[in-house]
Design an enzyme around this catalytic site. Structure first.
Site, PDB file in Angstrom:
ATOM      1  N   SER A 104       0.798  -1.237   0.000  1.00 28.21           N
ATOM      2  CA  SER A 104       0.000   0.000   0.000  1.00 28.21           C
ATOM      3  C   SER A 104       0.824   1.278   0.000  1.00 28.21           C
ATOM      4  O   SER A 104       0.273   2.367  -0.177  1.00 28.21           O
ATOM      5  CB  SER A 104      -0.943   0.010   1.209  1.00 28.21           C
TER       6      SER A 104
ATOM      7  N   LYS B 125       0.306   3.453  -2.982  1.00 27.20           N
ATOM      8  CA  LYS B 125      -0.898   4.263  -3.209  1.00 27.20           C
ATOM      9  C   LYS B 125      -0.623   5.757  -3.382  1.00 27.20           C
ATOM     10  O   LYS B 125      -1.145   6.372  -4.321  1.00 27.20           O
ATOM     11  CB  LYS B 125      -1.897   4.019  -2.081  1.00 27.20           C
TER      12      LYS B 125
ATOM     13  N   TYR C 232      -3.161  -3.141 -10.685  1.00 26.63           N
ATOM     14  CA  TYR C 232      -3.122  -2.880  -9.241  1.00 26.63           C
ATOM     15  C   TYR C 232      -2.342  -3.971  -8.500  1.00 26.63           C
ATOM     16  O   TYR C 232      -1.509  -3.676  -7.630  1.00 26.63           O
ATOM     17  CB  TYR C 232      -4.541  -2.791  -8.692  1.00 26.63           C
TER      18      TYR C 232
ATOM     19  N   TYR D 199      -3.993   4.538   8.059  1.00 23.31           N
ATOM     20  CA  TYR D 199      -5.211   3.805   8.397  1.00 23.31           C
ATOM     21  C   TYR D 199      -5.855   4.404   9.651  1.00 23.31           C
ATOM     22  O   TYR D 199      -5.898   5.618   9.814  1.00 23.31           O
ATOM     23  CB  TYR D 199      -4.917   2.305   8.548  1.00 23.31           C
TER      24      TYR D 199
ATOM     25  N   VAL E  13       1.242  -3.406   4.113  1.00 23.23           N
ATOM     26  CA  VAL E  13       1.199  -4.669   4.845  1.00 23.23           C
ATOM     27  C   VAL E  13       2.428  -5.537   4.577  1.00 23.23           C
ATOM     28  O   VAL E  13       2.607  -6.569   5.227  1.00 23.23           O
ATOM     29  CB  VAL E  13      -0.090  -5.456   4.534  1.00 23.23           C
TER      30      VAL E  13
END
Length: 423
Positions: A64, A67, A189, A241, A259
């Site tokens: 992530s 992103k 992705y 998060y 992660v």
């Protein structure tokens, strides 16, 4: 003097290396097999100088942390107006892989959750998935300062087990957010998340953001300052998060976790941080990585709310006042990054001088980490058979009782010069 900063990094890593809290990610089978003891920490200054400790050369998948960079790519390629019609900028208050959109706009709430990241991939210009991914990989590689590639096994593992992301993609298509084939978007992705990086790659990518979109090593511009401003803003409010609020108060830098165990953090105009440690907490953030960043921020004074004027700090002038004796006039606000640059300049010059004198009368503000670094200058120079003095006329920068043990302080440059000649 770079040894002083290296010592900080080594000590911070050692402080947290024995933490056994957390667990590696299991929902992607290939991630469950990584070594949980791996722990790398890297810091890159805005001029491209890198500090590393631990497993900083170990490759892992970006996950992530990709992103914000895909978000920056599409902002740069298609413009903020087009992106804003598909992706919001508000914190979601939901898990990163929640199958949901904003109740009113029917678009993802931000680009740091899976729904927003999948929507961002769909906005990358390209005739087909291969062209979109090539454009993305080129962009990531410019930010990292080297050619990156994909962990094919992790890619296949993510594609095989990506049912939840498929549900998100088809939901987005149903709301008109995805214009293309959801499976083609998802293929890009999944490949994006499986790109291999090291903690030092992450530090370079973060430092590229810190430099306003210019890679500090290559000098290549990856994106515009306006894109960086938007990207860092969303990272600050949405990047960690459900721990984003805690991160903002205790670390205080725009950041993003993944992660795979990585974290990047950006201190605008100054530096980028990359951390790798696979065990995650319940929010999906690296346990050791989070604590290491808290220690870095506290010990080096890196909270963004404390360093807003650091860009004013600089070496105002240097001049030789006698054979082998060089004076460095500092001014402005002297915090970690400014002190590091000043001391690294002295270290770079040390082969050609015998005595370095730092003149501090024009320093407006200084924090304790900068004081400790300046005080340590003499010890570092002495190991090379050199000498270092500080000139602080009113003992305002180095007041009595402050951490100045080992420093030799004079009220004037002339007195420092006499000591240098006596030496």
């Amino acid at each position: 003097m770079s040894v002083l900063v290296q010592k900080y990094l080594d000590e911070i890593r050692a402080e947290h290396a024995d933490i056994t809290d957390g667990a590696v990610a299991h929902y992607i089978p290939e991630l469950a097999s990584v070594d949980p003891s791996s722990f790398g920490l890297s810091l890159e200054l805005s001029d491209g100088y890198v500090y590393e400790t631990g497993d900083s050369a170990v490759e892992f998948t970006i996950q992530s942390i990709s992103k914000p960079f895909t978000y920056a790519l599409v902002l740069d390629q298609v413009g903020a107006d087009a992106v804003d019609t598909k992706i919001g900028v508000e914190p979601s208050g939901e898990p990163f892989n929640e199958i949901s959109v904003d109740n009113q706009t029917k678009t993802p709430k931000n680009a740091m959750i899976n729904a927003g990241a999948i929507a961002a991939v769909s906005l990358i210009p390209g005739a087909d998935p291969a062209e979109r991914f090539d454009r993305l990989l080129d962009f990531y590689s410019v930010c990292a300062g080297r050619r990156l590639d994909v962990d094919e096994e992790v890619y296949r593992s993510e594609k095989t087990t990506g049912s939840r992301n498929r549900a998100i993609a088809y939901m987005l298509q149903s709301f008109g957010v995805l214009d293309g084939d959801p499976d083609e978007v998802l293929d890009v992705y999944f490949r994006q998340c499986a790109i291999k990086v090291t903690s030092s790659d992450l530090a370079c990518m973060a430092s590229t953001l810190a430099r306003g979109g210019v890679n500090p090593g290559s000098g290549i511009r990856a994106m515009s300052p306006a894109v960086v401003q938007r990207t860092l803003s969303v990272m600050m409010t949405c990047g960690m998060y459900d721990a984003t609020g805690m991160w903002a108060t205790t670390v205080g830098m725009p950041a993003k976790s993944g992660v795979g165990g990585g974290i990047i953090a950006v201190l605008p105009s100054q530096l980028g941080i990359g951390v790798y440690s696979p065990p995650l907490d319940r929010n999906g953030n690296s346990v050791r990585g989070l604590r290491a960043c808290q220690s870095l921020s506290a010990q080096l004074g890196l909270h963004v709310m404390s360093v807003t004027r650091e860009s004013r700090s600089t070496i105002r002038a240097t001049h030789d006042i006698a054979p082998g004796v060089r004076v460095y006039e500092l001014h402005g606000d002297l915090l970690f990054a400014g002190a590091e640059r000043a001391l690294r300049t002295v270290e770079h010059d040390s082969d050609g001088i015998d005595v370095a004198i730092l003149e501090l009368s024009r320093v407006d503000d200084i924090n304790d980490v900068a004081r400790r670094m300046l005080a340590g200058m003499r010890e570092s120079l002495e190991r090379a058979g050199k000498e270092g003095y500080l000139v602080d006329p009113d003992r305002r920068v180095m007041p009595t009782g402050r951490p100045s043990a080992g420093a030799v302080i004079f009220p004037t440059v002339d007195e420092a010069l006499r000591a240098a000649r006596d030496r």
